[in-house]
Design an enzyme around this catalytic site. Structure first.
Site, mmCIF file in Angstrom:
data_model
loop_
_atom_site.group_PDB
_atom_site.id
_atom_site.type_symbol
_atom_site.label_atom_id
_atom_site.label_comp_id
_atom_site.label_asym_id
_atom_site.label_seq_id
_atom_site.Cartn_x
_atom_site.Cartn_y
_atom_site.Cartn_z
ATOM 1 N N LYS A 1 2.354 10.506 7.700
ATOM 2 C CA LYS A 1 1.618 10.143 8.914
ATOM 3 C C LYS A 1 2.139 10.809 10.202
ATOM 4 C CE LYS A 1 -0.379 5.806 7.294
ATOM 5 N NZ LYS A 1 -1.807 6.059 7.319
ATOM 6 N N ASP B 1 9.230 2.979 1.552
ATOM 7 C CA ASP B 1 8.064 3.743 1.996
ATOM 8 C C ASP B 1 7.930 3.524 3.505
ATOM 9 O OD1 ASP B 1 5.522 4.494 2.772
ATOM 10 O OD2 ASP B 1 4.508 3.686 1.005
ATOM 11 N N PHE C 1 0.864 -1.185 0.000
ATOM 12 C CA PHE C 1 0.000 0.000 0.000
ATOM 13 C C PHE C 1 0.895 1.229 0.000
ATOM 14 C CE2 PHE C 1 -2.667 3.383 1.538
ATOM 15 C CZ PHE C 1 -3.894 3.114 0.973
HETATM 16 N N1 PLP Z 1 2.265 4.469 2.278
HETATM 17 C C1 PLP Z 1 1.931 3.696 3.316
HETATM 18 C C2 PLP Z 1 2.859 2.622 3.769
HETATM 19 C C3 PLP Z 1 0.711 3.891 3.972
HETATM 20 O O1 PLP Z 1 0.364 3.108 4.997
HETATM 21 C C4 PLP Z 1 -0.144 4.917 3.523
HETATM 22 C C5 PLP Z 1 -1.440 5.158 4.174
HETATM 23 O O2 PLP Z 1 -1.963 4.369 4.925
HETATM 24 C C6 PLP Z 1 0.262 5.701 2.431
HETATM 25 C C7 PLP Z 1 1.478 5.445 1.832
HETATM 26 C C8 PLP Z 1 -0.626 6.772 1.893
HETATM 27 O O3 PLP Z 1 -0.601 7.881 2.734
HETATM 28 P P1 PLP Z 1 -1.753 8.987 2.603
HETATM 29 O O4 PLP Z 1 -3.037 8.346 2.966
HETATM 30 O O5 PLP Z 1 -1.300 10.059 3.574
HETATM 31 O O6 PLP Z 1 -1.725 9.486 1.204
#
Ligand code: PLP
Length: 429
Positions: free
Chosen positions: A262, A233, A148
Site C-alpha cells: 500500500k 501483515d 484480510f
Molecule cells: N493485507 C492487508 C492487511 C490489507 O489490508 C490488504 C488490502 O487491503 C492486503 C493484504 C492485500 O493487498 P493487495 O490488495 O495489494 O493485494
C-alpha cells in the site's frame, strides 16, 4: 490541467465500457451510489473528478496515500527513474532495490534485515507464507478470524471471512483460524507442526480491531515456545499510519517476517515487500530464484519507495499521524454522542479509524451521501457495518473538521431515511 469538454458524456461512456468490458456489477454499484463521474486528478488530500468537483480523500486507496496524492518528491524520484531505466533486465543488480532494502532494514524493528520485493500486499503475504514453510519445514499456518491478507489463493487461505473464500474452495491446505485477540485459542492452535502465525497487528478490513495490549506479546511468546514464526501483515498499518512507523511497535513486538505494500509506493507506483530476520534467508540463499517475480524490485517502484520513506522521515508524518489521529478520533466520538442510535463505536490508532454503525445498509447510505457532499470513505470488506478512515497523514485540522462536518450531515441524512422507511412500513401495514 484541462478537463474534458463534455464530462457528462464522458462519464456515461466510461460506465458503458465498464458495463461491457470490466464488470456490469460495478456499474450497478456506482449507479446506486449516484457516482456518475470518474476520477481525473489529485494532489495532497484532494481528488478531483472529470466535472471538476473536489473530494477530500479520507480513505486513501484505502491506506495507500499516506504521503498524500502525488507528493512532489515521490513524483520527481519516479520521473527521474522513468527517464533513465524504469524496468529491469534482471541481468545486473540495481541501485534502487539495494537502497530500498537497506532503508527497510533500518526502519523495521529489531533484526529484520532482508527484503524480497513483490508488487502487491497479497503477493507480499504469499511470499511470507512460502518462506515460513521453507524455513521451518512445517506446513501449518494459523490465522485470525476476520483477517484480510489479500485475495490470491494463499493470502485468501490465510484470510478470515468465509464469504470471500467458500466460492473458491478447496483453498490451500494447512490453514486454521482462531478468534482475533484470544490468546488461549491461539495457544491451543499453535503446535510443533505450525510453520507460522499470520496476523495484522490491528485488523483493518475487519473494521479496525485493536487487540488487547497483552495479545501480540503473548502470540510472540506462543510462537517462540512452539518454534513457529510470527508473520505480521503491516500492509495497511505500516509506514506511519497508526502513529508508529510499524503498528507492532505499539506493543514492542518484533515479528520474524513483516509484510508491507500500500503506502510503500507513495501512492505513485504499486509495490509490496516482505522483510525477515537474517537466519530465515539462509533457506533462500541456496537458490535465490526459488521465489521470484518478474516485476518485483523494479527500479521505478523502488525509487518511489525510497522517496516515500524519506518523505515520511523528513516531514515527521508518523508523529503527525499520532497527533492528527487523536484529534480526528475525538471529533468522530462527538458524532457518536450526537447520533447514538446510528453510531455503535468509534475506534482507532493514529490515522486508521473505524466507525461502526448499527446496520451495513446505513454504511452504504452514509458513504454514498458523503461522497456526494465531497468526502470519500470506504466500508470495510470484512465488516460491512463499519467504514474506515485512512486519510493521507498530511491532512490538516481544517480538512478533518470539514470531513467531520460532512459525516455529521450524512449520518443525519441516513437517520432521516431510516425513519422514513420505518414510517412507510408502519403506515402500509
Ligand atoms: N493485507 C492487508 C492487511 C490489507 O489490508 C490488504 C488490502 O487491503 C492486503 C493484504 C492485500 O493487498 P493487495 O490488495 O495489494 O493485494
Amino acid at each position: 490541467m484541462s478537463r474534458p469538454a463534455d464530462p457528462d458524456r464522458l462519464a456515461e461512456e466510461i460506465l458503458d465500457k465498464y458495463a461491457r468490458y470490466v464488470n456490469p456489477g460495478l456499474v450497478k454499484l456506482y449507479r446506486f451510489a449516484n457516482v456518475i463521474t470518474a476520477e481525473w486528478e489529485a494532489q495532497g488530500v484532494v481528488v478531483r473528478d472529470i466535472h471538476g468537483k473536489e473530494y477530500l480523500d479520507c480513505s486513501g486507496g484505502p491506506a495507500v496515500f499516506t504521503v498524500g496524492h502525488r507528493h512532489p518528491k515521490v513524483v520527481a524520484a519516479v520521473k527521474e527513474q522513468l527517464d533513465r531505466m524504469p524496468m529491469s533486465v534482471r541481468a545486473m543488480p540495481r541501485k534502487p532495490e539495494a537502497d530500498l532494502a537497506e532503508l527497510l532494514a533500518q526502519i523495521t524493528p529489531g533484526d529484520l534485515q532482508y527484503t524480497f520485493f513483490a508488487n502487491s500486499g497479497s503477493e507480499a503475504n504469499e511470499g511470507a507464507i512460502k518462506l515460513a514453510r521453507l524455513a521451518t519445514g512445517r506446513a501449518n499456518i494459523v490465522g485470525a478470524e476476520g483477517a484480510f491478507h489479500g485475495k490470491t489463493l494463499g493470502a485468501l487461505s490465510a484470510s478470515g471471512r468465509e464469504m470471500y473464500k467458500t466460492p473458491f474452495a478447496p483453498l490451500v491446505p494447512g490453514f486454521t483460524h482462531v478468534p482475533f485477540g484470544d490468546l488461549e485459542a491461539m495457544n491451543r492452535a499453535v503446535d510443533a507442526k505450525t510453520a507460522a502465525v499470520i496476523l495484522e497487528p490491528i485488523q483493518g478490513e475487519a473494521g479496525v480491531i485493536i487487540p488487547p495490549d497483552d495479545y501480540l506479546p503473548g502470540v510472540r511468546a506462543i510462537c517462540d515456545r512452539a518454534g513457529a514464526l510470527m508473520i505480521l501483515d503491516e500492509v495497511q498499518t505500516g509506514l506511519g499510519r497508526t502513529g508508529k512507523m510499524f503498528a507492532c511497535e505499539h506493543w514492542g513486538v518484533v515479528p520474524d517476517i513483516l509484510t508491507t505494500a500500500k503506502a510503500l509506493g507513495g501512492g505513485v507506483v504499486p509495490i509490496g515487500a516482505f522483510t525477515g530476520r537474517p537466519h530465515l534467508w539462509k533457506a533462500l540463499e541456496k537458490n535465490p530464484y526459488l521465489h521470484s517475480s518478474t516485476f518485483g524490485g523494479n527500479s521505478i517502484a523502488c525509487a518511489a519507495g525510497i522517496a516515500t520513506i524519506r518523505v515520511l522521515q523528513e516531514e515527521r508524518l508518523t508523529e503527525r499521524a499520532a497527533e492528527q489521529g487523536a484529534y480526528m478520533l475525538g471529533r468522530l466520538r462527538e458524532l457518536q454522542r450526537r447520533h447514538p442510535a446510528m453510531v455503535k463505536d468509534v475506534r482507532g490508532k493514529g490515522l486508521l479509524i473505524g466507525m461502526e454503525f448499527t446496520d451495513p445498509d446505513i454504511v452504504l447510505l452514509i458513504t454514498a451521501d458523503a461522497m456526494e457532499r465531497g468526502v470519500i470513505v470506504f466500508y470495510s470488506l470484512n465488516k460491512p457495518e463499519c467504514f474506515r478512515l485512512a486519510p493521507p497523514l498530511i491532512i490538516s485540522r481544517e480538512q478533518i473538521d470539514r470531513a467531520v462536518e460532512v459525516l455529521d450531515q450524512s449520518i443525519a441524512y441516513a437517520a432521516q431515511m431510516v425513519a422514513e422507511i420505518v414510517e412507510g412500513a408502519r403506515s402500509s401495514s
